[in-house]
Design a protein around this motif. Sequence first.
Motif, mmCIF file in Angstrom:
data_model
loop_
_atom_site.group_PDB
_atom_site.id
_atom_site.type_symbol
_atom_site.label_atom_id
_atom_site.label_comp_id
_atom_site.label_asym_id
_atom_site.label_seq_id
_atom_site.Cartn_x
_atom_site.Cartn_y
_atom_site.Cartn_z
ATOM 1 N N ALA A 1 -13.384 -9.452 4.148
ATOM 2 C CA ALA A 1 -12.062 -10.071 4.059
ATOM 3 C C ALA A 1 -11.660 -10.807 5.324
ATOM 4 O O ALA A 1 -10.991 -11.836 5.264
ATOM 5 N N PHE A 2 -12.054 -10.271 6.505
ATOM 6 C CA PHE A 2 -11.529 -10.809 7.766
ATOM 7 C C PHE A 2 -12.603 -11.264 8.752
ATOM 8 O O PHE A 2 -12.281 -11.794 9.813
ATOM 9 N N GLY A 3 -13.893 -11.021 8.419
ATOM 10 C CA GLY A 3 -14.947 -11.393 9.343
ATOM 11 C C GLY A 3 -15.041 -10.482 10.542
ATOM 12 O O GLY A 3 -15.652 -10.825 11.550
ATOM 13 N N ASP A 4 -14.435 -9.296 10.466
ATOM 14 C CA ASP A 4 -14.404 -8.356 11.590
ATOM 15 C C ASP A 4 -14.443 -6.955 10.991
ATOM 16 O O ASP A 4 -13.569 -6.577 10.207
ATOM 17 N N ASP A 5 -15.474 -6.162 11.359
ATOM 18 C CA ASP A 5 -15.604 -4.840 10.735
ATOM 19 C C ASP A 5 -15.048 -3.712 11.589
ATOM 20 O O ASP A 5 -15.290 -2.535 11.303
ATOM 21 N N ALA A 6 -14.275 -4.030 12.631
ATOM 22 C CA ALA A 6 -13.700 -2.975 13.472
ATOM 23 C C ALA A 6 -12.652 -2.192 12.697
ATOM 24 O O ALA A 6 -11.777 -2.769 12.051
ATOM 25 N N VAL A 7 -12.744 -0.860 12.751
ATOM 26 C CA VAL A 7 -11.762 0.009 12.097
ATOM 27 C C VAL A 7 -11.345 1.109 13.064
ATOM 28 O O VAL A 7 -12.017 1.373 14.062
ATOM 29 N N PHE A 8 -10.227 1.746 12.756
ATOM 30 C CA PHE A 8 -9.767 2.887 13.542
ATOM 31 C C PHE A 8 -9.078 3.870 12.608
ATOM 32 O O PHE A 8 -8.852 3.579 11.429
ATOM 33 N N CYS A 9 -8.752 5.043 13.124
ATOM 34 C CA CYS A 9 -8.082 6.066 12.333
ATOM 35 C C CYS A 9 -6.723 6.398 12.951
ATOM 36 O O CYS A 9 -6.548 6.289 14.163
ATOM 37 N N GLU A 10 -5.807 6.793 12.093
ATOM 38 C CA GLU A 10 -4.525 7.297 12.577
ATOM 39 C C GLU A 10 -4.023 8.344 11.594
ATOM 40 O O GLU A 10 -4.474 8.419 10.447
ATOM 41 N N ARG A 11 -3.092 9.161 12.064
ATOM 42 C CA ARG A 11 -2.489 10.178 11.208
ATOM 43 C C ARG A 11 -1.858 9.515 9.984
ATOM 44 O O ARG A 11 -1.250 8.455 10.098
ATOM 45 N N TYR A 12 -2.011 10.142 8.839
ATOM 46 C CA TYR A 12 -1.464 9.587 7.604
ATOM 47 C C TYR A 12 -0.255 10.402 7.179
ATOM 48 O O TYR A 12 -0.345 11.616 6.961
ATOM 49 N N LEU A 13 0.894 9.744 7.067
ATOM 50 C CA LEU A 13 2.108 10.390 6.600
ATOM 51 C C LEU A 13 2.161 10.259 5.081
ATOM 52 O O LEU A 13 2.318 9.162 4.551
ATOM 53 N N GLU A 14 2.008 11.397 4.378
ATOM 54 C CA GLU A 14 1.926 11.371 2.924
ATOM 55 C C GLU A 14 3.147 10.714 2.284
ATOM 56 O O GLU A 14 3.053 9.994 1.309
ATOM 57 N N ARG A 15 4.324 10.986 2.819
ATOM 58 C CA ARG A 15 5.542 10.472 2.194
ATOM 59 C C ARG A 15 6.297 9.568 3.159
ATOM 60 O O ARG A 15 7.530 9.616 3.242
ATOM 61 N N GLY A 16 5.562 8.752 3.891
ATOM 62 C CA GLY A 16 6.218 7.825 4.801
ATOM 63 C C GLY A 16 6.908 6.700 4.050
ATOM 64 O O GLY A 16 6.654 6.455 2.868
ATOM 65 N N ARG A 17 7.792 6.035 4.757
ATOM 66 C CA ARG A 17 8.474 4.865 4.191
ATOM 67 C C ARG A 17 8.112 3.666 5.049
ATOM 68 O O ARG A 17 8.095 3.743 6.279
ATOM 69 N N HIS A 18 7.798 2.565 4.386
ATOM 70 C CA HIS A 18 7.358 1.349 5.070
ATOM 71 C C HIS A 18 8.571 0.442 5.291
ATOM 72 O O HIS A 18 9.113 -0.122 4.337
ATOM 73 N N ILE A 19 8.982 0.329 6.548
ATOM 74 C CA ILE A 19 10.138 -0.491 6.911
ATOM 75 C C ILE A 19 9.671 -1.585 7.864
ATOM 76 O O ILE A 19 8.900 -1.318 8.787
ATOM 77 N N GLU A 20 10.141 -2.800 7.656
ATOM 78 C CA GLU A 20 9.754 -3.891 8.540
ATOM 79 C C GLU A 20 10.969 -4.718 8.919
ATOM 80 O O GLU A 20 11.963 -4.756 8.191
ATOM 81 N N VAL A 21 10.869 -5.348 10.077
ATOM 82 C CA VAL A 21 11.964 -6.171 10.585
ATOM 83 C C VAL A 21 11.482 -7.608 10.717
ATOM 84 O O VAL A 21 10.451 -7.875 11.345
ATOM 85 N N ILE B 1 5.068 -10.161 23.859
ATOM 86 C CA ILE B 1 3.905 -11.057 23.725
ATOM 87 C C ILE B 1 4.311 -12.533 23.757
ATOM 88 O O ILE B 1 3.516 -13.402 23.405
ATOM 89 N N GLY B 2 5.545 -12.823 24.167
ATOM 90 C CA GLY B 2 5.988 -14.214 24.245
ATOM 91 C C GLY B 2 5.982 -14.899 22.897
ATOM 92 O O GLY B 2 5.579 -16.063 22.778
ATOM 93 N N TYR B 3 6.478 -14.202 21.885
ATOM 94 C CA TYR B 3 6.369 -14.676 20.513
ATOM 95 C C TYR B 3 7.336 -15.819 20.241
ATOM 96 O O TYR B 3 8.465 -15.842 20.739
ATOM 97 N N THR B 4 6.898 -16.777 19.406
ATOM 98 C CA THR B 4 7.789 -17.798 18.860
ATOM 99 C C THR B 4 7.482 -17.975 17.381
ATOM 100 O O THR B 4 6.359 -17.748 16.936
ATOM 101 N N GLY B 5 8.504 -18.386 16.635
ATOM 102 C CA GLY B 5 8.338 -18.592 15.202
ATOM 103 C C GLY B 5 8.726 -17.357 14.415
ATOM 104 O O GLY B 5 9.392 -16.449 14.912
ATOM 105 N N ALA B 6 8.308 -17.339 13.129
ATOM 106 C CA ALA B 6 8.622 -16.222 12.237
ATOM 107 C C ALA B 6 7.531 -15.171 12.329
ATOM 108 O O ALA B 6 6.343 -15.491 12.336
ATOM 109 N N GLY B 7 7.940 -13.917 12.386
ATOM 110 C CA GLY B 7 6.990 -12.815 12.423
ATOM 111 C C GLY B 7 7.643 -11.565 11.873
ATOM 112 O O GLY B 7 8.855 -11.526 11.651
ATOM 113 N N THR B 8 6.844 -10.551 11.657
ATOM 114 C CA THR B 8 7.363 -9.304 11.104
ATOM 115 C C THR B 8 6.777 -8.130 11.870
ATOM 116 O O THR B 8 5.558 -8.042 12.041
#
Length: 684
Positions: A185-205, A262-269
């Motif tokens: 999908a991305f041309g990059d096979d790097a992966v990592f692991c993190e704790r998984y919250l079974e009932r987490g809520r996905h919030i974005e700004v 990161i000196g961001y400009t434009g739209a991001g989430t």
Amino acid sequence: MTTQITSVLVANRGEIARRVHHTARSLGMTTVAVYSDADSDAPHAREADAAVRLPGNTPAETYLQGEAVIEAARAAGADAIHPGYGFLSENAGFARAVIDAGLTWVGPPPAAIDAMGSKIEAKKMMAAAGVPMLTDLEPGDVTEDMLPVLVKASAGGGGRGMRVVRTLDALEGEIAAAKREALSAFGDDAVFCERYLERGRHIEVQVMADAHGTVWAVGERECSIQRRHQKVIEEAPSPLVERTPGMREKLYTAARDAAAAIGYTGAGTVEFLATDAGEFFFLEMNTRLQVEHPVTEATTGLDLVALQLDVAAGLPLPSAEPPAAHGWSIEARLYAEDPANDYTPGSGTLWSLEVPGVVSRFEGPHRPGIRLDSGFEPGETGAEIGVHYDPMLAKVISYGRTRAEACASLAGALARAEVHGLITNRAQLVRVLRHPEFVAGNLSTAFLDEHGGEDAPDGPALAAPLADAEATAISALAAALVSGTAEHAAGPVPRARPGFRNVGRTLQKRTYRSGSDELEVAYVRSRSGASPDGELADVVTVEEVGPDAAVFSVRGVRRALRVSRYPVPGADTVVEVDSPLGPVSLTEPPRYTDPAAEVAAGSLLAPMPGAVIRVAVEVGDTVTAGQPLLWMEAMKMEHTIAAAVDGVVTELPVAVGDQVASGAVLAVVSEPDTDTDPDNAAQE
């Protein structure tokens, strides 16, 4: 320093290309599209002021060819490139190439894309900026007490390259699968692991920043309804944030800090995983426009694409952030996929896509109602949905004065929509929007797993059809009567002859398929009209039958049913019946079947068109039920084909790299011949 943008090329396809073109045209800019061979007649290519072909079909051949896209911009006279989302939108090398070509890049600085492009490095930077986050885990350090964990691709998103691991013995295999999917999908096979919250809520700004030091936090969105870690229903504002004092300002501060770092400009989430208590942790930053941006536009009145173009041209944002959100907006992603069959993506012909109550397209809406963003034009018939791209057909967005109003209007619009020709997730979307827990705002990323099973305690499975068994039978009756009436009207009138007598009452039968079920419809036709025979005889009275509709009295209640037929030479006729009883999709098989079409017992068939990417067995191998035999890739996802029974692989007609059609035989597993005497077999 400001730059005038007069013509913008969208390095993308489908609904997002049409969305950007919509705003660009409103600002007086000319629009340029690029298209693959598969998209040669797609609306985004037809509607643009200029369109440039990218030879080939797959993303790797076309929309991911950065140099070809830049050459297309030059050829068409575009002075800016908007990447949309997906494809090259978060590719820093492409952004640099656009800028080096003297074109305006409608996106953040390449350095900001680089900074957020690796989720591993991004989390280190955000930790240094004081943004709350979960601790990364090295795969080799994961122990039993840390489970479950989430394996994630470092590059990209959209749920690809992500696996939940609940047992240590599965970790190695899931990491390998995540790496393969991420590389594809991305041309990059790097992966990592993190704790998984079974009932987490996905919030974005949603953030918007300019080159003059202004950073806005433009409202939050909740995206907790997900399948395969990919969002399917999103809303603004978040029910959790609304009811948690102080959470919004903390989220906004963290999002602004992340963008400024990161000196961001434009739209991001900036995306966070939150608990019901209001605690939240940084997940990632998407350095592009999000699929779900319409809910923010609906509740703020902003045009985020217009702001992107302003920032890219060097214009400053007003120093004051936009006012708080007003009203409520919910977006549902309508996919060509089968939730009841492990979300298998579909392909084929989309005969019709009509959604009622639409008050705007690609903007707003600025008053309560439905917004429709789709890569397909309403009224368009015969659009082909292929296997090369994401199977999303449309984004259906409601805007209401309250959350309850937004839920109800979106559920109603989806339930009444005409979606003909493909299996979709429409029923699941409607059932979620009407589910008491969803309506109450009690959400989590595990919602579909918790409420969607066959044994769900609080109602039918979320993937169940909207029409029940009786409604399906009534719809099949309508289909049969409409078809019979049309054939009767088109048939020859018999010439009277001596001894000929019209039969006053005849029994008619038709057979349909609804999913895996076969339905036989029987009705009696007489000089006075038609009436059902069998179980429906005491339920339905036929009042009227026309060329494309029937009106029934169902237990004394009048019901109108619309019938649409789509004959396909050499294949089953697709029959779609739409009514308040629920939409029903039927197929009418040909009267005679081709014996050559039959397959051997034990055959494993391709569930969709795709490519064989791995084969784990050979002819003669003994296998057990559930054992993976081979893997396919379709619509950017990896699918496992497993043995259905214990047995021996007797046929394996495919190899790695083969492109296969839906229904193609991939392998045959035969039960061992227990009657064979090994001694006799050896002598032979």
